[in-house]
Design a protein around this motif. Sequence first.
Motif, PDB file in Angstrom:
ATOM      1  N   MET A  63       0.825  -1.217   0.000  1.00  0.00           N
ATOM      2  CA  MET A  63       0.000   0.000   0.000  1.00  0.00           C
ATOM      3  C   MET A  63       0.848   1.251   0.000  1.00  0.00           C
ATOM      4  O   MET A  63       0.563   2.223  -0.656  1.00  0.00           O
ATOM      5  N   HIS A  64       1.899   1.220   0.813  1.00  0.00           N
ATOM      6  CA  HIS A  64       2.638   2.460   1.084  1.00  0.00           C
ATOM      7  C   HIS A  64       4.113   2.148   1.273  1.00  0.00           C
ATOM      8  O   HIS A  64       4.465   1.179   1.940  1.00  0.00           O
ATOM      9  N   SER A  66       6.375   5.271   0.972  1.00  0.00           N
ATOM     10  CA  SER A  66       6.890   6.643   1.121  1.00  0.00           C
ATOM     11  C   SER A  66       7.604   7.071  -0.148  1.00  0.00           C
ATOM     12  O   SER A  66       7.939   6.247  -1.007  1.00  0.00           O
ATOM     13  N   ASN A  67       7.869   8.369  -0.217  1.00  0.00           N
ATOM     14  CA  ASN A  67       8.550   8.915  -1.397  1.00  0.00           C
ATOM     15  C   ASN A  67      10.076   8.882  -1.250  1.00  0.00           C
ATOM     16  O   ASN A  67      10.789   9.571  -1.962  1.00  0.00           O
ATOM     17  N   VAL A  71       8.189   4.898  -6.929  1.00  0.00           N
ATOM     18  CA  VAL A  71       6.848   4.299  -6.842  1.00  0.00           C
ATOM     19  C   VAL A  71       6.356   4.117  -8.284  1.00  0.00           C
ATOM     20  O   VAL A  71       5.862   5.073  -8.895  1.00  0.00           O
ATOM     21  N   SER A  74       3.008   5.534  -9.309  1.00  0.00           N
ATOM     22  CA  SER A  74       2.881   6.991  -9.476  1.00  0.00           C
ATOM     23  C   SER A  74       3.567   7.438 -10.767  1.00  0.00           C
ATOM     24  O   SER A  74       3.104   8.363 -11.427  1.00  0.00           O
ATOM     25  N   ASN A  94      -2.875  14.440  -1.559  1.00  0.00           N
ATOM     26  CA  ASN A  94      -4.001  13.652  -1.033  1.00  0.00           C
ATOM     27  C   ASN A  94      -5.375  14.295  -1.107  1.00  0.00           C
ATOM     28  O   ASN A  94      -6.357  13.655  -0.780  1.00  0.00           O
ATOM     29  N   THR A 272       4.087  12.721   3.043  1.00  0.00           N
ATOM     30  CA  THR A 272       4.320  11.312   3.384  1.00  0.00           C
ATOM     31  C   THR A 272       3.477  10.387   2.511  1.00  0.00           C
ATOM     32  O   THR A 272       3.972   9.447   1.908  1.00  0.00           O
ATOM     33  N   PHE A 273       2.175  10.692   2.440  1.00  0.00           N
ATOM     34  CA  PHE A 273       1.260   9.766   1.758  1.00  0.00           C
ATOM     35  C   PHE A 273       1.166   9.984   0.251  1.00  0.00           C
ATOM     36  O   PHE A 273       0.823   9.067  -0.494  1.00  0.00           O
ATOM     37  N   ASN A 276       1.082   7.439  -3.133  1.00  0.00           N
ATOM     38  CA  ASN A 276       1.488   6.091  -2.714  1.00  0.00           C
ATOM     39  C   ASN A 276       0.939   5.033  -3.672  1.00  0.00           C
ATOM     40  O   ASN A 276       0.075   5.306  -4.505  1.00  0.00           O
TER      41      ASN A 276
END
Length: 401
Positions: A63-64, A66-67, A71, A74, A94, A272-273, A276
């Motif tokens: 799911m996640h 971080s950058n 990713v 993305s 977000n 942060t999100f 993701n």
Amino acid sequence: MIASLMPNYNRADLAFEQGQGIWLQTADGRRFMDFGAGIAVSSLGHAHPKLVSTIAEQAGKVMHVSNLYRVPQSEHLADLLVQNTFADSVLFCNSGAEANEGMVKMIRRAQFENGHPERTRILCFNGAFHGRTLAMIAAGGNPAYTKGFGPIVDGFDHIPFNNTNTLRDAITPETAGIIVEPIQGESGINTADIHFMKALRAVCDEFGLYLGLDEVQTGVGRTGKLFAHEWSGIKPDVMSIAKGIGGGFPLGAVLATEEIAQHMTPGSHGTTFGGNPLACAAGTCVLTEILRPGFIQNIETIGTAFGTMLDDVVQNSHGIFDSVRGLGLMRGLHCTAPVGDVLNAVIQQGLLAVTAGDNVLRLVPPLIVTEADCRAACDRLIAATHSLTALQAHAKKECAS
Ligand SMILES: Cc1ncc(COP(=O)(O)O)c(C=O)c1O
């Protein structure tokens, strides 16, 4: 005693247990046509099989992360957005407000790096809505949303919407850019004239300003074009999106030309999100569906038919509605009765809609809606006006006796 959930919303006493397409159902089995789509969000409707399986599959993998890492999801969604828009580069976040914050930061940063550190102010419009962060309530300029949250963030100037007369005089040596919604949603579905949009572009070019479009509500197919600015034939320098791109999964983005995006160097901005794997898998699924041949053309066709149907609703509404606003599947009915009463009557008929400013009932169904669905919704709107006028007549009689 205060409820454990903070009281900052005026919620209808409805709790939905399940959705399917344009329908929502409560636990006790009441079914509603969802022409609010969670405020123009559920673009593929509820429980869309592809979106559900994409999210489930991605959640089962990762799911996640971080950058701090690449990713691929993305990168893929950014490629898709770049291939289909004016933009050269994309930043994910977000929400709509967060996208607008990013957009303003990018405008300022690009002016700064181009040798204009004095250009920091953003020209906005009366009636604008750009979100609820501290800076975005200042950008919106609506006293109802800034009250008690002072000091108001500086750097935003306001002039009348759809008025080219005041535009040039409002530009100062400190102006960095303009941000505008192609259709003001929250303040009552007010559509920017094509002529006005072209004037904004021309003024930005003339004065070396950046044109930022807030397509948080109008974007991703909503108006019958992938983005609403396409109706006017102009291109922005930077654009915020959110709502419909995630189809219900929280996702926002800022799309920009290389001239602007090149200055967002490592460390300049972050989240942060944002972007993701899960959010971007959802966004890619939604965008791929919307870009399927014929999908957007279909929105335009159905949206036009919906507009005509709504004209008929106005004619048959006993004066409860007096005009139709908007484009495609972003529509507003201006009410002569209080819009809250109209909404209650509409909900009684099993139809969900959203109120907007200026006493407007907003209709923003999922983009998968059919003409037959629109016709059924219009029947419910007319039935609601009948019950409302019957109620009004009854109240008048009571008063008289
Ligand atoms: C045009 C526009 N911009 C920004 C926002 C804020 O988006 P969010 O609520 O996701 O922060 C909205 C939300 O309604 C909107 O309509």
